[in-house]
Design an enzyme around this catalytic site. Structure first.
Site, PDB file in Angstrom:
ATOM      1  CE  LYS A 122      -1.482   4.169   0.364  1.00  0.00           C
ATOM      2  NZ  LYS A 122      -0.268   4.569  -0.387  1.00  0.00           N
ATOM      3  NE  ARG A 148      -3.541   2.931  -4.929  1.00  0.00           N
ATOM      4  CZ  ARG A 148      -3.051   2.283  -3.869  1.00  0.00           C
ATOM      5  NH1 ARG A 148      -3.841   1.687  -3.021  1.00  0.00           N
ATOM      6  NH2 ARG A 148      -1.751   2.244  -3.654  1.00  0.00           N
ATOM      7  NE  ARG A 195       6.880  -2.183   0.316  1.00  0.00           N
ATOM      8  CZ  ARG A 195       5.710  -1.556   0.311  1.00  0.00           C
ATOM      9  NH1 ARG A 195       5.057  -1.373   1.439  1.00  0.00           N
ATOM     10  NH2 ARG A 195       5.192  -1.103  -0.814  1.00  0.00           N
ATOM     11  NE  ARG A 230       4.061  -4.605  -2.343  1.00  0.00           N
ATOM     12  CZ  ARG A 230       3.354  -3.592  -1.878  1.00  0.00           C
ATOM     13  NH1 ARG A 230       3.134  -3.504  -0.564  1.00  0.00           N
ATOM     14  NH2 ARG A 230       2.868  -2.686  -2.687  1.00  0.00           N
ATOM     15  NE  ARG A 263       3.607   0.662  -6.455  1.00  0.00           N
ATOM     16  CZ  ARG A 263       4.279   0.209  -5.404  1.00  0.00           C
ATOM     17  NH1 ARG A 263       5.480  -0.307  -5.551  1.00  0.00           N
ATOM     18  NH2 ARG A 263       3.750   0.262  -4.204  1.00  0.00           N
TER      19      ARG A 263
END
Ligand code: B4P
Length: 193
Positions: free
Chosen positions: A14, A89, A128, A134, A146
């Site tokens: 996204k 969401r 990532r 993160r 998640r």
């Protein structure tokens, strides 16, 4: 003005695709994930609250996220469109977004839903995590949580927008450029109808 939701599970691309669409169409990009991370790095009270949820791979409470979006949308004028990235969401967030847009005689034009298989999501987020720093990308258990939260709380939005004739699935596997091209074609088909 177009109001588009860029939708998909964590790691669907996204954020990546929103930037390409901003470059192509001149849209404004509103990412709740980016806004929350900025609150965290500025150590605001909102950021301190949000961090607990994000670190665990849970959704930040609706009230917090809706308030943040209200603050960012009230003076959006004179632009070709807005890309909502990572928002809504939950169904509650989707209802709130309609209430924000209604007084301006606007609505959501489409839910652009990136379709990516589970194993590819885990691979992208784990990769990532090696460089992003993160916390929510660092542990595979958090990544899996998640994705679970997405199926439980976020995926019902597909039916929500399908009922309104606004659901537009887009194949989310391939090169970043190919996926951008698919999204551009889908957006052009919406503006031409
Ligand atoms: P977000 O910041 O929205 O992020 P995301 O779901 O992790 O990722 P996205 O799909 O944008 O992936 P990206 O393009 O980066 O959310 C983070 C957290 O914030 C949530 O878990 C939640 O706690 C909180 N939050 C945010 N919004 C909320 C809301 N509305 N309500 C409540 N809580 C909220 O891509 C991922 C990786 O894949 C990148 O490394 C990228 O380079 C790579 N990639 C992208 N496209 C690729 C491709 N085609 N091929 C290979 N790799 C690709």
């Amino acid at each position: 003005m177009l109001n588009l939701i860029l939708f998909g599970p964590p790691g669907a691309g996204k954020g990546t695709q929103a930037q390409a669409l901003v470059t192509h169409f001149g849209f404004i990009h509103l990412s709740t994930g980016d806004l929350l991370r900025s609150e965290i790095s500025n150590k605001t009270p909102l950021g301190l609250e949000a961090r607990r949820f994000m670190d665990a791979g849970e959704l930040v409470p609706d009230k917090t996220v809706i308030g943040m979006i209200c603050n960012r949308t009230h003076n959006l004028q004179g632009i070709p469109g807005v890309i909502y990235d990572g928002f809504p969401r939950t169904v509650k967030q989707a209802d709130a977004l309609e209430k924000i847009l209604k007084p301006r005689k606007e609505t959501i034009n489409a839910l652009l839903a990136l379709d990516v298989p589970h194993d590819e999501l885990v691979k992208r987020l784990t990769n990532r995590g090696l460089t992003s720093g993160r916390s929510d990308d660092t542990h595979v258990e958090t990544i899996e949580n998640r994705i679970r939260v997405y199926h439980e709380k976020t995926s019902p939005l597909i039916e929500y927008y399908q009922k309104q004739g606004k659901y537009r699935p887009v194949e989310g596997v391939g090169t970043i450029e190919d996926i951008t091209e698919r999204l551009i074609e889908t957006i052009q088909s919406i503006t031409n109808t």
